[in-house]
Enzyme design. Sequence first.
Site, PDB file in Angstrom:
ATOM      1  N   LYS A 391       0.788   1.214   7.561  1.00 38.25           N
ATOM      2  CA  LYS A 391       0.425   1.856   6.296  1.00 38.25           C
ATOM      3  C   LYS A 391       1.622   2.634   5.744  1.00 38.25           C
ATOM      4  O   LYS A 391       2.230   3.429   6.460  1.00 38.25           O
ATOM      5  CB  LYS A 391      -0.774   2.775   6.513  1.00 38.25           C
ATOM      6  N   THR A 422      -7.143  14.026   0.402  1.00 33.00           N
ATOM      7  CA  THR A 422      -6.917  12.748   1.093  1.00 33.00           C
ATOM      8  C   THR A 422      -7.514  12.741   2.493  1.00 33.00           C
ATOM      9  O   THR A 422      -7.182  11.868   3.298  1.00 33.00           O
ATOM     10  CB  THR A 422      -5.412  12.467   1.188  1.00 33.00           C
ATOM     11  N   GLY A 424      -9.446  11.828   5.495  1.00 32.42           N
ATOM     12  CA  GLY A 424     -10.216  10.675   5.919  1.00 32.42           C
ATOM     13  C   GLY A 424      -9.766   9.341   5.364  1.00 32.42           C
ATOM     14  O   GLY A 424     -10.478   8.337   5.509  1.00 32.42           O
ATOM     15  N   THR A 425      -8.577   9.266   4.746  1.00 39.12           N
ATOM     16  CA  THR A 425      -8.129   7.995   4.170  1.00 39.12           C
ATOM     17  C   THR A 425      -7.911   6.938   5.255  1.00 39.12           C
ATOM     18  O   THR A 425      -8.252   5.763   5.066  1.00 39.12           O
ATOM     19  CB  THR A 425      -6.836   8.162   3.363  1.00 39.12           C
ATOM     20  N   GLY A 426      -7.333   7.331   6.390  1.00 38.21           N
ATOM     21  CA  GLY A 426      -7.094   6.356   7.461  1.00 38.21           C
ATOM     22  C   GLY A 426      -8.390   5.819   8.046  1.00 38.21           C
ATOM     23  O   GLY A 426      -8.534   4.609   8.280  1.00 38.21           O
ATOM     24  N   CYS A 427      -9.344   6.712   8.287  1.00 37.99           N
ATOM     25  CA  CYS A 427     -10.654   6.289   8.790  1.00 37.99           C
ATOM     26  C   CYS A 427     -11.322   5.347   7.801  1.00 37.99           C
ATOM     27  O   CYS A 427     -11.910   4.321   8.188  1.00 37.99           O
ATOM     28  CB  CYS A 427     -11.558   7.502   9.000  1.00 37.99           C
TER      29      CYS A 427
END
Length: 477
Positions: A391, A422, A424-427
């Site tokens: 990412k 932002t 929790g964007t990865g989850c």
Amino acid sequence: MKFSGNMLRLYAVTDRSWLKPGETLAQQVEQALLGGVTMVQLREKNLSREMVLQEARELLPLCHRFGVPLIINDDAELALEAGADGVHIGQDDMAYEQARSLLGPNKIIGVSAHNPIEALAAQEAGADYLGCGAVFGSTTKDGVQTLTPQGLRKICSTVQIPVVAIGGINETNLIELKESGAYGAAVISAIFAKEDKRQAAQNLADLAASAFEPRRHGLKTALTIAGSDSSGGAGIQADIKTMAAHGVYAMSAITALTAQNTTGVYGILESTPEFLKNQLDCIFTDIFPDAVKIGMVSSAPLIRTIAATLLEYRPHNIVLDPVMISTSGSRLLAEDAAQALLQELAPLADLLTPNLPEAEVLSGIQIHNREEMIQAAEIIGQKFNGAILIKGGHLTDTADDLLYENGKVQWFSGCHIQNPNTHGTGCTLSSAIASCLALGYPLRESVRRGKEYVAGALKDGLDLGHGNGPLHHGYRR
């Protein structure tokens, strides 16, 4: 193996006439499976029964390693003896009723049909799917009457069971089957006559993803294994919201409870390995997931519990978000936990989704630009069997993501969205990808859709809490 119409998406029928000297049929089929084939039919007219049985027994564990059913052509008795997943019978072969009596209720039985009358008869008898053609003629069968795409459309509109199109289908004409009502395409020479069978299958799989939308007869399911976020922005809560937004039934196995909000984490209560295993057993033995997303797991015993359970139940579409480094650059895992993650859990994943700091840890190099992202992906790809999505949110000029799959690179462009919230964007991204995989989309399409979903959730501009706020997971309603 439980039958789903989505298994017909790219249906490969074997033909050993294109084997090179010293090459085995299993080696050919493995390349096709690596390219994205979703069902394999063993059709070898010029071999003795004993040799076909030997080939079936060699292909069966190979197909199952990829979660793909092996179907035997014509011979239900041989299918039973080989332990294959089912049989495909023609109009002049053993009657469906006899094949079902022989194989029992759980095996897959497909039937060839060339017109609506034959199709309705097979449906009424109880066939799981129909093979209909030849839609563009056939180079492997003499004297085969062409069905035409229009005839295929008529059959598909007449019956309720899934239909796979067959006959002369290749990269040039497959897209003509779009909106025919078929669930997929069966191919022979379009894969096995090619020099690079893996690439040929991958090209066809991409076309099939455009031509045949995943069908949902019954809700698809996904499991998230992660920690709970009491504020609802990340972890289990973000995963469940994301899966629900994609129309997927979400289940969870909680690795830890947290007391947190948008301003920080104020307490953690970790699950025991025994209780985590209990949760996982309850899920896998009752509602088996079509995809699994794994988020932050903070200790080596929990990581080993997850790895052992995945090896026990062998689910498909495992997406691992290797949460090792925080956004600020702080390490989140102890050394023994990081080693367990890399050595025991990561090798089981179909996709790893590291951010740039995590990719630096995994590759051992520093990453500042797109060229170094490719270099890191190549290094990581030598260590793990699955695909890698690095990412690019930490890049200064873009937010491009890099997918590295089977030695090939694909970029997914993105730009920095002006939203300070932002959390929790990865989850959310990893859960969105897992949801799309559960729905039957190929990996690259799943990544594209996942990234698009996260961008939309950021652009919505939700502003909650006094710190780094969450995304709006339900923005598309």
